[in-house]
Design an enzyme around this catalytic site. Sequence first.
Site, PDB file in Angstrom:
ATOM      1  N   TRP A  60       6.504  -2.506   9.211  1.00  0.00           N
ATOM      2  CA  TRP A  60       5.380  -1.639   8.855  1.00  0.00           C
ATOM      3  C   TRP A  60       5.841  -0.450   8.028  1.00  0.00           C
ATOM      4  CZ3 TRP A  60       0.063  -0.833   9.959  1.00  0.00           C
ATOM      5  CH2 TRP A  60      -0.392   0.478   9.798  1.00  0.00           C
ATOM      6  N   ILE A  61       5.007  -0.083   7.040  1.00  0.00           N
ATOM      7  CA  ILE A  61       5.227   1.120   6.244  1.00  0.00           C
ATOM      8  C   ILE A  61       3.896   1.849   6.122  1.00  0.00           C
ATOM      9  CG2 ILE A  61       4.864  -0.188   4.117  1.00  0.00           C
ATOM     10  CD1 ILE A  61       6.649   1.692   2.631  1.00  0.00           C
ATOM     11  N   ASN A  62       3.933   3.202   6.173  1.00  0.00           N
ATOM     12  CA  ASN A  62       2.719   3.940   5.854  1.00  0.00           C
ATOM     13  C   ASN A  62       3.049   5.146   4.979  1.00  0.00           C
ATOM     14  OD1 ASN A  62       3.343   4.537   8.938  1.00  0.00           O
ATOM     15  ND2 ASN A  62       2.211   6.345   8.298  1.00  0.00           N
ATOM     16  N   ASP A  63       2.657   6.345   5.344  1.00  0.00           N
ATOM     17  CA  ASP A  63       2.614   7.492   4.441  1.00  0.00           C
ATOM     18  C   ASP A  63       3.886   7.706   3.623  1.00  0.00           C
ATOM     19  OD1 ASP A  63       0.659   7.623   6.365  1.00  0.00           O
ATOM     20  OD2 ASP A  63       0.914   9.732   6.814  1.00  0.00           O
ATOM     21  N   TRP A 122       6.760  12.703  12.157  1.00  0.00           N
ATOM     22  CA  TRP A 122       5.609  12.318  11.350  1.00  0.00           C
ATOM     23  C   TRP A 122       5.698  12.943   9.958  1.00  0.00           C
ATOM     24  CZ3 TRP A 122       0.736  12.325  15.051  1.00  0.00           C
ATOM     25  CH2 TRP A 122       0.926  11.325  16.013  1.00  0.00           C
ATOM     26  N   SER A 123       4.631  12.829   9.238  1.00  0.00           N
ATOM     27  CA  SER A 123       4.649  13.119   7.806  1.00  0.00           C
ATOM     28  C   SER A 123       4.945  14.581   7.476  1.00  0.00           C
ATOM     29  CB  SER A 123       3.316  12.724   7.171  1.00  0.00           C
ATOM     30  OG  SER A 123       3.127  11.340   7.240  1.00  0.00           O
ATOM     31  N   ASP A 275      -9.286  11.503   8.583  1.00  0.00           N
ATOM     32  CA  ASP A 275      -8.880  10.656   9.697  1.00  0.00           C
ATOM     33  C   ASP A 275     -10.010   9.731  10.146  1.00  0.00           C
ATOM     34  OD1 ASP A 275      -7.209   9.732  11.674  1.00  0.00           O
ATOM     35  OD2 ASP A 275      -7.645  11.339  13.067  1.00  0.00           O
TER      36      ASP A 275
END
Length: 592
Positions: A60-63, A122-123, A275
């Site tokens: 998984w990859i996100n921001d 987190w980001s 969100d």
Amino acid sequence: MGISNIVSVLLLLVLLSLSSNNIKGVEAFHHVYENLQSQSVESVNHLHRTAFHFQPPKHWINDPNGPVYYKGFYHLFYQYNTKGAVWGNIVWAHSVSKDLVNWEALEHALYPSKWFDIKGTWSGSITIVPGKGPIILYTGVNQNETQIQNYAIPKDPSDPYLRKWIKPDDNPLVMPDYTMNGSAFRDPTTAWFSKDGHWRTVVGSKRKHRGIAYIYRSRDFKHWVKGKHPVHSKESTGMWECPDFFPVSTTDFQNGLDLDYTGSNTKHVLKVSLDITRFEYYTVGKYDPKKEKYVPNGDTPDGWDGLRFDYGNFYASKTFFDYKKNRRILWGWANESDTVEDDISKGWAGLQVIPRTVLLDANKKQLVFWPIEEIESLRSNYVRMNNKNIKTGQRLEVKGITPAQADVEVTFNVGQCLDKAEEFDPSYTFKPLDLCKIKGSNVTGGVGPFGLITLATPDLEEYTPVFFRVFKDTSTDKPKVLMCSDARPSSLKQDRGPLKQDRMYKPSFAGFVDVDLSDGRISLRSLIDHSVVESFGALGKTVITSRVYPVKAVKGNAHLYVFNNGTQTVNIESLDAWSMEKPLQMMNNGAL
């Protein structure tokens, strides 16, 4: 135990106490599947994997976090699950590139290890601080699941790869105070230096249903003070994730601006990721550095119906200033739209869209976006069409390239007489997305629908159309142009069950395009890469990204067409299309 140690322990206890008073349960957009977070990937299914987009070999990859240009390298940090193909076990993964096309994966920069981030790294962002080098600002989640703002520094700032990072023990930099929601306080922006000698950064939050962007200032980048009031907030928008705040020039429409630019020929942009909706929106306005206050111009909605960087599958975006080429570049995350079970079985989820330049449009009311020029280095086989008329119901195939892996630029001319355009009643309550659902690519109109049919089978059992439809606004007697990227007919794949995680998400994304069509021309560019279609209308005024998963229209079985289902003939003034090659190096050593 020495006095200094006793003081340190007492301070730690106070911080933990404050944390517990501010926690109401972690609020985050991602669906949490605890039983799947660490499910190992035995093999990777490549059927829908992209060829020239940024994505790790698996998981998984996100921001995108803190993209930056430093000592000859572009650095991209991103949220990554080291153990599975759903959200969880998040670290700051790290890759570097010389050209934003070929990437090399390095060891992870940050991962949970200290009391101030033991439940999550987190980001955040990166700021180049003169005399200190790069500094990461990021959101940590502590044992009580309170979100707090921390920093990290490179072990060796002279290393152009920035391989090793240190999280000093004097973290955290910022804790939520008693007036704030400690479970919704995250994603610090890149900081900028002001004439008053302070650094400033913005952090996203909410209070009840009001989205909030708090502003903090510091003289030494360690001791931060919250502003008397948020830099901006808006009722009924929910949590503001991943805020981005930057200046744009009102006179130079070719170059970007660094964050600390303060000339009179500027406006500011505030973007927030919502969100609740999984969409982003932005406003253009003025920032008063003395009052630490941002005020939108009011030309566009400040809320859910506002302007977007991208009207499709696009979230958690982040810009940075590229000193090498004097431009501002946008990164953004495109999540999967298939089922959770499909993500698990294929062994990967998520990608970063092609980086885009960001400029203020000449009308000074909105931004325009365009794929970075470096991506054109991947173009190979080339075909061209000129001056082709497309009548009602016609479609022309674009041959001689690889339709599943392509870059297509087309300029249409609808003529200067728009008498056949359908009337657009200003009393319509339809949003663009709803209008696209009602008037899809197969619904005959006057001027349009016309555009591209991507990732298609010859019989159109599967296809993803990207198209325009021109209306006549009865209140202004001017054209109103709708752009759609419709994933509804994109796949024959059946849902796995009745639950949300068992169903494919196949929306008809849409947005209006601000063009006057005085010369009859409108352009469309689409980057097609197996399971993603990024489309840029009117030279980037409206951008839509779709994720699709065809069953038959895959690889060599995919086709590409130009079409017109309007009663008015449309002319293809020019069409240029290329096959796209894979980069020579795309993280081939893996995300470690």
